[in-house]
Design a protein around this motif. Structure first.
Motif, PDB file in Angstrom:
ATOM      1  N   TYR A 144      12.150  -2.925   0.835  1.00 46.88           N
ATOM      2  CA  TYR A 144      11.397  -1.721   0.464  1.00 46.88           C
ATOM      3  C   TYR A 144      11.224  -0.809   1.683  1.00 46.88           C
ATOM      4  O   TYR A 144      11.459   0.400   1.599  1.00 46.88           O
ATOM      5  N   LEU A 145      10.814  -1.382   2.801  1.00 47.92           N
ATOM      6  CA  LEU A 145      10.571  -0.570   3.990  1.00 47.92           C
ATOM      7  C   LEU A 145      11.848   0.012   4.585  1.00 47.92           C
ATOM      8  O   LEU A 145      11.828   1.111   5.138  1.00 47.92           O
ATOM      9  N   ALA A 146      12.952  -0.700   4.473  1.00 46.46           N
ATOM     10  CA  ALA A 146      14.201  -0.240   5.080  1.00 46.46           C
ATOM     11  C   ALA A 146      15.018   0.673   4.178  1.00 46.46           C
ATOM     12  O   ALA A 146      15.764   1.521   4.669  1.00 46.46           O
ATOM     13  N   ASP A 147      14.877   0.537   2.863  1.00 42.78           N
ATOM     14  CA  ASP A 147      15.730   1.287   1.943  1.00 42.78           C
ATOM     15  C   ASP A 147      14.944   2.237   1.049  1.00 42.78           C
ATOM     16  O   ASP A 147      15.248   3.428   0.980  1.00 42.78           O
ATOM     17  N   VAL A 148      13.947   1.732   0.371  1.00 44.88           N
ATOM     18  CA  VAL A 148      13.246   2.528  -0.635  1.00 44.88           C
ATOM     19  C   VAL A 148      12.313   3.544   0.019  1.00 44.88           C
ATOM     20  O   VAL A 148      12.313   4.722  -0.357  1.00 44.88           O
ATOM     21  N   ARG A 149      11.532   3.123   0.981  1.00 44.12           N
ATOM     22  CA  ARG A 149      10.568   4.024   1.617  1.00 44.12           C
ATOM     23  C   ARG A 149      11.250   5.241   2.245  1.00 44.12           C
ATOM     24  O   ARG A 149      10.792   6.369   2.045  1.00 44.12           O
ATOM     25  N   PRO A 150      12.352   5.079   3.004  1.00 45.07           N
ATOM     26  CA  PRO A 150      13.015   6.279   3.533  1.00 45.07           C
ATOM     27  C   PRO A 150      13.558   7.193   2.443  1.00 45.07           C
ATOM     28  O   PRO A 150      13.520   8.422   2.573  1.00 45.07           O
ATOM     29  N   ALA A 151      14.045   6.606   1.349  1.00 41.39           N
ATOM     30  CA  ALA A 151      14.554   7.430   0.252  1.00 41.39           C
ATOM     31  C   ALA A 151      13.425   8.225  -0.405  1.00 41.39           C
ATOM     32  O   ALA A 151      13.591   9.395  -0.751  1.00 41.39           O
ATOM     33  N   LEU A 152      12.278   7.583  -0.562  1.00 40.15           N
ATOM     34  CA  LEU A 152      11.130   8.279  -1.143  1.00 40.15           C
ATOM     35  C   LEU A 152      10.594   9.342  -0.190  1.00 40.15           C
ATOM     36  O   LEU A 152      10.250  10.447  -0.609  1.00 40.15           O
ATOM     37  N   LYS A 201       8.395   2.423 -10.123  1.00 40.95           N
ATOM     38  CA  LYS A 201       7.192   2.126  -9.352  1.00 40.95           C
ATOM     39  C   LYS A 201       6.495   0.842  -9.795  1.00 40.95           C
ATOM     40  O   LYS A 201       6.127   0.028  -8.944  1.00 40.95           O
ATOM     41  N   PRO A 202       6.292   0.615 -11.115  1.00 38.27           N
ATOM     42  CA  PRO A 202       5.621  -0.638 -11.495  1.00 38.27           C
ATOM     43  C   PRO A 202       6.365  -1.889 -11.033  1.00 38.27           C
ATOM     44  O   PRO A 202       5.734  -2.880 -10.657  1.00 38.27           O
ATOM     45  N   THR A 203       7.673  -1.847 -11.015  1.00 34.51           N
ATOM     46  CA  THR A 203       8.454  -3.003 -10.580  1.00 34.51           C
ATOM     47  C   THR A 203       8.222  -3.277  -9.095  1.00 34.51           C
ATOM     48  O   THR A 203       7.955  -4.414  -8.695  1.00 34.51           O
ATOM     49  N   TRP A 204       8.340  -2.232  -8.268  1.00 35.38           N
ATOM     50  CA  TRP A 204       8.127  -2.419  -6.832  1.00 35.38           C
ATOM     51  C   TRP A 204       6.696  -2.830  -6.540  1.00 35.38           C
ATOM     52  O   TRP A 204       6.453  -3.715  -5.704  1.00 35.38           O
ATOM     53  N   CYS A 205       5.736  -2.210  -7.196  1.00 36.61           N
ATOM     54  CA  CYS A 205       4.331  -2.569  -6.954  1.00 36.61           C
ATOM     55  C   CYS A 205       4.049  -4.012  -7.365  1.00 36.61           C
ATOM     56  O   CYS A 205       3.293  -4.716  -6.692  1.00 36.61           O
ATOM     57  N   THR A 206       4.659  -4.461  -8.443  1.00 30.59           N
ATOM     58  CA  THR A 206       4.481  -5.845  -8.885  1.00 30.59           C
ATOM     59  C   THR A 206       5.097  -6.823  -7.889  1.00 30.59           C
ATOM     60  O   THR A 206       4.457  -7.815  -7.503  1.00 30.59           O
ATOM     61  N   ILE A 207       6.322  -6.568  -7.477  1.00 25.83           N
ATOM     62  CA  ILE A 207       6.999  -7.456  -6.525  1.00 25.83           C
ATOM     63  C   ILE A 207       6.210  -7.540  -5.225  1.00 25.83           C
ATOM     64  O   ILE A 207       5.940  -8.625  -4.702  1.00 25.83           O
ATOM     65  N   LEU A 208       5.829  -6.395  -4.697  1.00 30.85           N
ATOM     66  CA  LEU A 208       5.127  -6.380  -3.416  1.00 30.85           C
ATOM     67  C   LEU A 208       3.705  -6.922  -3.541  1.00 30.85           C
ATOM     68  O   LEU A 208       3.201  -7.593  -2.630  1.00 30.85           O
ATOM     69  N   VAL A 256       0.839  -1.207   0.000  1.00 32.00           N
ATOM     70  CA  VAL A 256       0.000   0.000   0.000  1.00 32.00           C
ATOM     71  C   VAL A 256       0.865   1.245   0.000  1.00 32.00           C
ATOM     72  O   VAL A 256       0.587   2.214  -0.721  1.00 32.00           O
ATOM     73  N   ASN A 257       1.947   1.226   0.762  1.00 37.59           N
ATOM     74  CA  ASN A 257       2.839   2.378   0.791  1.00 37.59           C
ATOM     75  C   ASN A 257       3.499   2.618  -0.555  1.00 37.59           C
ATOM     76  O   ASN A 257       3.713   3.763  -0.952  1.00 37.59           O
ATOM     77  N   SER A 258       3.811   1.546  -1.284  1.00 36.54           N
ATOM     78  CA  SER A 258       4.446   1.709  -2.594  1.00 36.54           C
ATOM     79  C   SER A 258       3.499   2.360  -3.601  1.00 36.54           C
ATOM     80  O   SER A 258       3.944   2.976  -4.562  1.00 36.54           O
ATOM     81  N   ALA A 302       9.121   9.955  -8.211  1.00 31.93           N
ATOM     82  CA  ALA A 302       9.860   9.895  -6.949  1.00 31.93           C
ATOM     83  C   ALA A 302      10.810   8.707  -6.931  1.00 31.93           C
ATOM     84  O   ALA A 302      11.925   8.806  -6.414  1.00 31.93           O
ATOM     85  N   TYR A 303      10.395   7.586  -7.494  1.00 30.52           N
ATOM     86  CA  TYR A 303      11.256   6.409  -7.535  1.00 30.52           C
ATOM     87  C   TYR A 303      12.496   6.687  -8.379  1.00 30.52           C
ATOM     88  O   TYR A 303      13.595   6.291  -8.023  1.00 30.52           O
ATOM     89  N   GLU A 304      12.308   7.356  -9.491  1.00 30.17           N
ATOM     90  CA  GLU A 304      13.443   7.685 -10.355  1.00 30.17           C
ATOM     91  C   GLU A 304      14.353   8.702  -9.690  1.00 30.17           C
ATOM     92  O   GLU A 304      15.575   8.607  -9.784  1.00 30.17           O
ATOM     93  N   ALA A 305      13.761   9.702  -9.021  1.00 29.73           N
ATOM     94  CA  ALA A 305      14.564  10.722  -8.348  1.00 29.73           C
ATOM     95  C   ALA A 305      15.367  10.123  -7.194  1.00 29.73           C
ATOM     96  O   ALA A 305      16.471  10.593  -6.896  1.00 29.73           O
ATOM     97  N   ALA A 306      14.831   9.106  -6.556  1.00 25.34           N
ATOM     98  CA  ALA A 306      15.530   8.454  -5.447  1.00 25.34           C
ATOM     99  C   ALA A 306      16.574   7.455  -5.946  1.00 25.34           C
ATOM    100  O   ALA A 306      17.358   6.936  -5.160  1.00 25.34           O
TER     101      ALA A 306
END
Length: 93
Positions: A79-87, A45-52, A27-29, A36-40
């Protein structure tokens, strides 16, 4: 309460905790914009949403796919430890 009931309760608690983490990560993704994913500098986004999303769906499959579920749980934790804080850092003021 015998040992088998205690084991069942522990397994249920672990299962629900893993499911909660996976759903929260998915849900957070969905909340962040694709830019934002590209800037980070992360996967798009589609890749992370698909995986999750696959990780959440496979928790409901009645066949025990323990290794696959474990790998997808690790992806949710990454995602929660690395990607979410970067976003989130892109939106802080």
């Amino acid at each position: 309460m015998n040992v088998f009931e205690a084991e069942s309760i522990v397994r249920l608690v672990i299962y629900l905790a893993c499911l909660t983490v996976s759903i929260f990560a998915f849900v957070n993704s969905l909340l962040y914009k694709p830019e934002a994913y590209e800037a980070a500098g992360k996967l798009n986004k589609p890749t992370w949403c698909t995986i999750l999303g696959i990780g959440v769906v496979l928790f409901f499959v009645p066949v025990p796919l323990l290794l696959i579920n474990f790998i997808l749980l690790i992806a949710a934790l990454v995602y929660l430890a690395d990607v979410r804080p970067a976003l989130a850092s892109l939106y802080r003021r």
